[in-house]
Design an enzyme around this catalytic site. Structure first.
Site, PDB file in Angstrom:
ATOM      1  N   ALA A 233       6.040   3.522  -8.042  1.00  0.00           N
ATOM      2  CA  ALA A 233       7.260   4.139  -7.911  1.00  0.00           C
ATOM      3  C   ALA A 233       8.355   3.532  -8.834  1.00  0.00           C
ATOM      4  O   ALA A 233       9.190   4.076  -9.976  1.00  0.00           O
ATOM      5  CB  ALA A 233       8.048   4.299  -6.662  1.00  0.00           C
TER       6      ALA A 233
ATOM      7  N   GLY B 124       0.887  -1.260   0.051  1.00  0.00           N
ATOM      8  CA  GLY B 124      -0.101   0.155  -0.068  1.00  0.00           C
ATOM      9  C   GLY B 124       1.002   1.288  -0.074  1.00  0.00           C
ATOM     10  O   GLY B 124       0.158   2.462   0.098  1.00  0.00           O
ATOM     11  N   LEU B 125       2.256   1.226  -0.208  1.00  0.00           N
ATOM     12  CA  LEU B 125       3.064   2.263  -0.191  1.00  0.00           C
ATOM     13  C   LEU B 125       3.525   2.783  -1.329  1.00  0.00           C
ATOM     14  O   LEU B 125       4.328   3.410  -1.629  1.00  0.00           O
ATOM     15  CB  LEU B 125       4.293   1.986   0.854  1.00  0.00           C
ATOM     16  CG  LEU B 125       3.944   1.931   2.412  1.00  0.00           C
ATOM     17  CD1 LEU B 125       5.034   1.705   3.349  1.00  0.00           C
ATOM     18  CD2 LEU B 125       2.955   2.945   2.905  1.00  0.00           C
ATOM     19  N   GLY B 126       2.618   2.237  -2.490  1.00  0.00           N
ATOM     20  CA  GLY B 126       3.255   2.934  -3.806  1.00  0.00           C
ATOM     21  C   GLY B 126       4.384   2.305  -4.298  1.00  0.00           C
ATOM     22  O   GLY B 126       4.889   3.005  -5.458  1.00  0.00           O
ATOM     23  N   SER B 127       4.972   1.089  -4.020  1.00  0.00           N
ATOM     24  CA  SER B 127       6.059   0.684  -4.756  1.00  0.00           C
ATOM     25  C   SER B 127       5.967   0.370  -6.244  1.00  0.00           C
ATOM     26  O   SER B 127       6.952   0.642  -7.017  1.00  0.00           O
ATOM     27  CB  SER B 127       6.758  -0.342  -4.196  1.00  0.00           C
ATOM     28  OG  SER B 127       5.934  -1.732  -4.220  1.00  0.00           O
ATOM     29  N   SER B 128       4.815  -0.197  -6.626  1.00  0.00           N
ATOM     30  CA  SER B 128       4.466  -0.359  -8.101  1.00  0.00           C
ATOM     31  C   SER B 128       4.689   0.625  -8.958  1.00  0.00           C
ATOM     32  O   SER B 128       5.381   1.078  -9.967  1.00  0.00           O
ATOM     33  CB  SER B 128       3.283  -0.908  -8.258  1.00  0.00           C
ATOM     34  OG  SER B 128       2.984  -2.080  -7.635  1.00  0.00           O
TER      35      SER B 128
ATOM     36  N   ASP C 220      -1.439   6.917  -7.255  1.00  0.00           N
ATOM     37  CA  ASP C 220      -0.006   6.765  -7.052  1.00  0.00           C
ATOM     38  C   ASP C 220       1.124   6.878  -7.666  1.00  0.00           C
ATOM     39  O   ASP C 220       1.993   7.588  -7.490  1.00  0.00           O
ATOM     40  CB  ASP C 220      -0.228   4.933  -6.923  1.00  0.00           C
ATOM     41  CG  ASP C 220      -0.837   4.540  -5.956  1.00  0.00           C
ATOM     42  OD1 ASP C 220      -2.042   5.174  -5.431  1.00  0.00           O
ATOM     43  OD2 ASP C 220      -0.916   3.331  -5.532  1.00  0.00           O
TER      44      ASP C 220
END
Ligand code: MEV
Length: 318
Positions: free
Chosen positions: A109, A103-107, A150
């Site tokens: 980023a 849920g921290l937006g790694s994809s 995101d």
């Protein structure tokens, strides 16, 4: 070689509802994904990930495939080649300070940093607006359904008010946002959670549409409170947003327990952040920052999450 990096994000308000056109408030956080890119003579894409500790090689024909390992990277490279009107053998090395599928937006980023690095390497760098839209396209192709939230955070940094199809505004905030993230370490799929909400909405549109509309109203009010520095009202609105996300069925026992632990320790408010189903929750800590961090730290991986104003950037090249 070119190195680009992009930040992760926390959704402050409006996840899931933003998929149906309601606004979202998102903050980019000081944890980044770095992608280094260099040309190869062989016509292949070679990708290494520090986190996975492994490398994979793909033929350039496989870049259309939006599934399997490194799918965001493959599609980002494919989209970059299309945008540049040129392709090339490439080696990419990816390192990330963001836990994946949390849920921290790694994809997002990964997608945005890959696009930036590859476009710069091919001499076809584009402006931020175009980059955000290419990043959104990558997420759409891989996930089937995705809002621009995101990828906007990864591109622009800062705190953004995102209205799908109607633009993205950067907010200027009164003071700091003392945020704490609690990670359940349970990985989950955004694609599946978005599909689950879609099924619920299709089954019960008259019930679910007003919930989505309420999340939109909470988000608009939260924007006003954030801009005026009314943090205790922001906290109240986070609590309401969490209740509405529970109603949509995307919280879990563990997420809701962490939300209640943060509130009992004195947080102004707390909610899950991102798609839910595991992943992370977010607390607005206020004056009891230390107590909230300690209480959450006993039950999960807890970390302060400072907002960064640095979106995607080139780190260096030679
Ligand atoms: C995921 O970070 C947020 C969701 O709203 C999906 C999206 O906006 O694409 C659940």
């Amino acid at each position: 070689m070119i190195v680009a990096s992009a930040p992760g994000k926390v959704i402050l308000f409006g996840e899931h509802a933003v998929v149906y056109g309601e606004p979202a408030l998102v903050g980019a956080i000081e944890r980044r994904v770095r992608v280094s890119a260099r040309r190869l003579k062989e016509g292949v894409l070679r990708v290494y990930s520090d986190a996975l500790g492994e490398g994979r090689e793909f033929s350039l024909d496989e870049l259309q495939d939006a599934g399997g390992a490194f799918r965001y990277v493959k599609r980002a490279v494919g989209v970059a080649f299309e945008e540049a009107g040129e392709s090339s053998g490439l080696e990419l090395r990816i390192s990330s300070e963001l836990p994946p599928a949390s849920g921290l937006g790694s994809s997002a980023a990964v997608a945005v940093a890959t696009l930036k690095a590859v476009l710069a390497l091919l001499g076809a760098d584009v402006g931020a607006e175009r980059l955000a839209s290419l990043g959104h396209r990558v997420e759409l192709e891989v996930q089937g359904s995705a809002s621009p939230t995101d990828t906007a955070a990864a591109t622009y940094g800062g705190v953004l008010f995102v209205r799908p199809g109607r633009g993205i505004e950067r907010l200027s905030l009164e003071g700091e946002l003392p945020l704490i993230v609690g990670n359940t370490r349970k990985e989950r799929s955004t694609k599946l959670l978005v599909a689950r909400v879609r099924e619920l909405r299709e089954a019960l549109p008259e019930v679910v549409d007003p919930i989505i509309g309420s999340i939109g109203r909470v988000t608009r009010e939260a924007r006003r409170c954030l801009e005026e520095g009314e943090l205790s009202r922001v906290g109240m609105l986070m609590n309401i947003n969490h209740g509405l996300l529970e109603a949509l069925g995307v919280s879990t026992e563990e997420l809701s327990r962490l939300v209640h632990i943060a509130r009992s320790a004195g947080a102004e408010g707390a909610k899950l952040t991102g798609a839910g189903g595991g992943g992370c929750m977010l607390a607005l800590a206020g004056e009891r920052h230390g107590r909230v961090l300690e209480a959450l730290g006993k039950r999960c991986e807890a970390m302060p999450a400072g907002v960064t104003f640095q979106g995607v950037r080139i780190e260096g090249g030679r």
